[in-house]
Design a protein around this motif. Sequence first.
Motif, mmCIF file in Angstrom:
data_model
loop_
_atom_site.group_PDB
_atom_site.id
_atom_site.type_symbol
_atom_site.label_atom_id
_atom_site.label_comp_id
_atom_site.label_asym_id
_atom_site.label_seq_id
_atom_site.Cartn_x
_atom_site.Cartn_y
_atom_site.Cartn_z
ATOM 1 N N ARG A 52 -1.842 -16.870 -15.969
ATOM 2 C CA ARG A 52 -2.201 -16.510 -14.587
ATOM 3 C C ARG A 52 -2.564 -17.766 -13.989
ATOM 4 O O ARG A 52 -2.441 -18.214 -12.772
ATOM 5 C CB ARG A 52 -3.602 -15.417 -14.474
ATOM 6 N N ASN A 53 -3.304 -18.892 -14.772
ATOM 7 C CA ASN A 53 -3.671 -20.044 -14.103
ATOM 8 C C ASN A 53 -2.544 -20.959 -14.036
ATOM 9 O O ASN A 53 -2.486 -21.788 -13.125
ATOM 10 C CB ASN A 53 -4.654 -20.926 -15.376
ATOM 11 N N LEU A 54 -1.520 -20.905 -14.665
ATOM 12 C CA LEU A 54 -0.220 -21.525 -14.503
ATOM 13 C C LEU A 54 0.698 -20.794 -13.570
ATOM 14 O O LEU A 54 1.721 -21.434 -13.093
ATOM 15 C CB LEU A 54 0.548 -21.746 -15.973
ATOM 16 N N GLY A 55 0.376 -19.732 -12.940
ATOM 17 C CA GLY A 55 1.048 -18.891 -12.006
ATOM 18 C C GLY A 55 2.215 -18.298 -12.478
ATOM 19 O O GLY A 55 3.357 -17.921 -11.913
ATOM 20 N N ARG A 56 2.227 -18.015 -13.905
ATOM 21 C CA ARG A 56 3.283 -17.324 -14.535
ATOM 22 C C ARG A 56 3.082 -15.826 -14.908
ATOM 23 O O ARG A 56 2.044 -15.534 -15.184
ATOM 24 C CB ARG A 56 3.296 -18.045 -15.865
ATOM 25 N N LYS A 57 3.911 -15.054 -14.649
ATOM 26 C CA LYS A 57 3.882 -13.558 -15.001
ATOM 27 C C LYS A 57 3.801 -13.486 -16.543
ATOM 28 O O LYS A 57 5.136 -13.922 -17.146
ATOM 29 C CB LYS A 57 4.800 -12.844 -14.357
ATOM 30 N N MET A 58 3.002 -12.856 -17.355
ATOM 31 C CA MET A 58 3.031 -12.829 -18.796
ATOM 32 C C MET A 58 3.584 -11.506 -19.069
ATOM 33 O O MET A 58 3.097 -10.385 -18.327
ATOM 34 C CB MET A 58 1.655 -13.062 -19.368
ATOM 35 N N PRO A 59 4.171 -11.406 -20.161
ATOM 36 C CA PRO A 59 4.738 -10.033 -20.480
ATOM 37 C C PRO A 59 3.444 -9.317 -21.269
ATOM 38 O O PRO A 59 2.598 -9.901 -21.710
ATOM 39 C CB PRO A 59 5.812 -10.258 -21.566
ATOM 40 N N PRO A 60 3.321 -8.131 -21.048
ATOM 41 C CA PRO A 60 2.388 -7.155 -21.605
ATOM 42 C C PRO A 60 2.243 -7.399 -23.091
ATOM 43 O O PRO A 60 3.209 -7.362 -23.942
ATOM 44 C CB PRO A 60 2.633 -5.774 -21.385
ATOM 45 N N LEU A 61 0.975 -7.762 -23.800
ATOM 46 C CA LEU A 61 0.842 -7.937 -25.017
ATOM 47 C C LEU A 61 0.555 -6.790 -25.612
ATOM 48 O O LEU A 61 -0.830 -6.025 -25.332
ATOM 49 C CB LEU A 61 -0.157 -9.089 -25.287
ATOM 50 N N GLU A 62 0.986 -5.961 -26.776
ATOM 51 C CA GLU A 62 0.379 -5.025 -27.550
ATOM 52 C C GLU A 62 -0.515 -5.548 -28.404
ATOM 53 O O GLU A 62 -0.341 -6.232 -29.335
ATOM 54 C CB GLU A 62 1.600 -4.161 -28.095
ATOM 55 N N PHE A 63 -1.815 -4.769 -28.300
ATOM 56 C CA PHE A 63 -2.730 -5.200 -29.355
ATOM 57 C C PHE A 63 -4.010 -4.039 -29.398
ATOM 58 O O PHE A 63 -4.144 -3.311 -28.618
ATOM 59 C CB PHE A 63 -3.495 -6.426 -29.331
ATOM 60 N N GLU A 64 -4.469 -3.965 -30.561
ATOM 61 C CA GLU A 64 -5.738 -3.044 -30.890
ATOM 62 C C GLU A 64 -6.986 -3.746 -30.706
ATOM 63 O O GLU A 64 -7.093 -4.688 -31.398
ATOM 64 C CB GLU A 64 -5.337 -2.334 -32.001
ATOM 65 N N PRO A 65 -7.920 -3.416 -29.730
ATOM 66 C CA PRO A 65 -9.179 -4.095 -29.716
ATOM 67 C C PRO A 65 -10.049 -3.642 -31.057
ATOM 68 O O PRO A 65 -9.657 -2.736 -31.780
ATOM 69 C CB PRO A 65 -9.762 -3.497 -28.466
ATOM 70 N N ILE A 66 -10.919 -4.684 -31.523
ATOM 71 C CA ILE A 66 -11.301 -4.583 -32.692
ATOM 72 C C ILE A 66 -12.887 -4.203 -32.563
ATOM 73 O O ILE A 66 -13.369 -4.911 -31.632
ATOM 74 C CB ILE A 66 -11.265 -5.730 -33.676
ATOM 75 N N THR A 67 -13.489 -3.338 -33.122
ATOM 76 C CA THR A 67 -14.777 -3.075 -33.309
ATOM 77 C C THR A 67 -15.567 -3.236 -34.472
ATOM 78 O O THR A 67 -14.818 -2.930 -35.428
ATOM 79 C CB THR A 67 -15.174 -1.474 -32.539
ATOM 80 N N VAL A 68 -16.577 -3.661 -34.580
ATOM 81 C CA VAL A 68 -17.129 -3.989 -35.973
ATOM 82 C C VAL A 68 -18.845 -3.369 -36.097
ATOM 83 O O VAL A 68 -19.553 -3.434 -35.111
ATOM 84 C CB VAL A 68 -17.540 -5.595 -36.192
ATOM 85 N N ALA A 69 -18.960 -2.666 -37.266
ATOM 86 C CA ALA A 69 -20.235 -2.215 -37.454
ATOM 87 C C ALA A 69 -20.642 -2.932 -38.744
ATOM 88 O O ALA A 69 -19.981 -2.997 -39.886
ATOM 89 C CB ALA A 69 -20.125 -0.807 -37.466
ATOM 90 N N ARG A 70 -22.062 -3.225 -38.844
ATOM 91 C CA ARG A 70 -22.626 -3.812 -39.933
ATOM 92 C C ARG A 70 -23.753 -3.021 -40.450
ATOM 93 O O ARG A 70 -24.611 -2.540 -39.770
ATOM 94 C CB ARG A 70 -23.025 -5.288 -39.604
ATOM 95 N N TYR A 71 -24.164 -3.160 -41.786
ATOM 96 C CA TYR A 71 -25.233 -2.394 -42.415
ATOM 97 C C TYR A 71 -25.695 -3.296 -43.570
ATOM 98 O O TYR A 71 -24.792 -4.045 -44.103
ATOM 99 C CB TYR A 71 -24.571 -1.319 -43.205
ATOM 100 N N ARG A 72 -26.946 -3.397 -43.692
ATOM 101 C CA ARG A 72 -27.509 -4.187 -44.951
ATOM 102 C C ARG A 72 -27.458 -3.162 -46.240
ATOM 103 O O ARG A 72 -28.291 -2.034 -45.832
ATOM 104 C CB ARG A 72 -29.029 -4.506 -44.495
ATOM 105 N N ILE A 73 -27.305 -3.587 -47.138
ATOM 106 C CA ILE A 73 -26.984 -2.573 -48.314
ATOM 107 C C ILE A 73 -28.289 -3.241 -49.352
ATOM 108 O O ILE A 73 -28.110 -4.295 -49.930
ATOM 109 C CB ILE A 73 -25.904 -2.536 -49.162
ATOM 110 N N PRO A 74 -29.417 -2.591 -49.570
ATOM 111 C CA PRO A 74 -30.365 -3.065 -50.416
ATOM 112 C C PRO A 74 -30.071 -3.355 -51.928
ATOM 113 O O PRO A 74 -29.028 -2.360 -52.180
ATOM 114 C CB PRO A 74 -31.531 -1.967 -50.411
#
Length: 227
Positions: A146-168
């Motif tokens: 966008r900054n260069l004024g170019r039309k970019m092809p759509p990029l296929e990707f999966e957003p990543i979600t993270v969950a974290r746990y403390r294991i005693p």
Amino acid sequence: MTTIVGAGLAGLIAAQAFPNSRIVESSPQPQESHKALLRFRSDAVARVTGIEFKPVTVHKAIWHEGRETAPTPRLSNLYSQKCLAGRVADRSIWNLEPVTRWIAPEDFYDRLVESLNGRIEWGAEFNFAANTKPVVSTAPLSVVGRNLGRKMPPLEFEPITVARYRIPDCDVHQTVYFPSHDHSLYRASITGDLLIAEFTGDPRGCWAEEIESAFGLESLGDYLGIV
């Protein structure tokens, strides 16, 4: 002078490799601490940043349909499709041999920000079109286009979600891959006493039960969840 565009984890590591560079970041303040798994194949990043990493031996497994299993073409393809928005490609699920990895400290990103904060221009936009000097960009390709004024092809990707746990009472280094499409969990890792679960999109399905069974843990609800 080289400019580093982006003060995320990749940008700050690059800034350590280019000590005279300026760093431009569009966000007005640092990100929250990095939550994904920070595990590297060598100590190269530790040497560049001057921050000590811990070498460990990581043990790996595949959990599918209620049991541990060896890798197969079917499971590899299922895992690839799960992680790569339906595409099929070879993934690390094929290699289950124990491996040496270097673990970054949990406050790695915060320490990078602290050491580089005087060079970071927060809340600043970078004009790629007007630039004539060397640039190391970690900005999304869509933003650069966008900054260069170019039309970019759509990029296929999966957003990543993270969950974290403390294991005693835990001090192990393990990773389990989950090829099943019945839930969105694709990988879970224990690093010391920190369990990091990674999902394609939002967590869905019976993923907690999968983690409990794969690692032989009690109910995740009994552990301290970290947002």
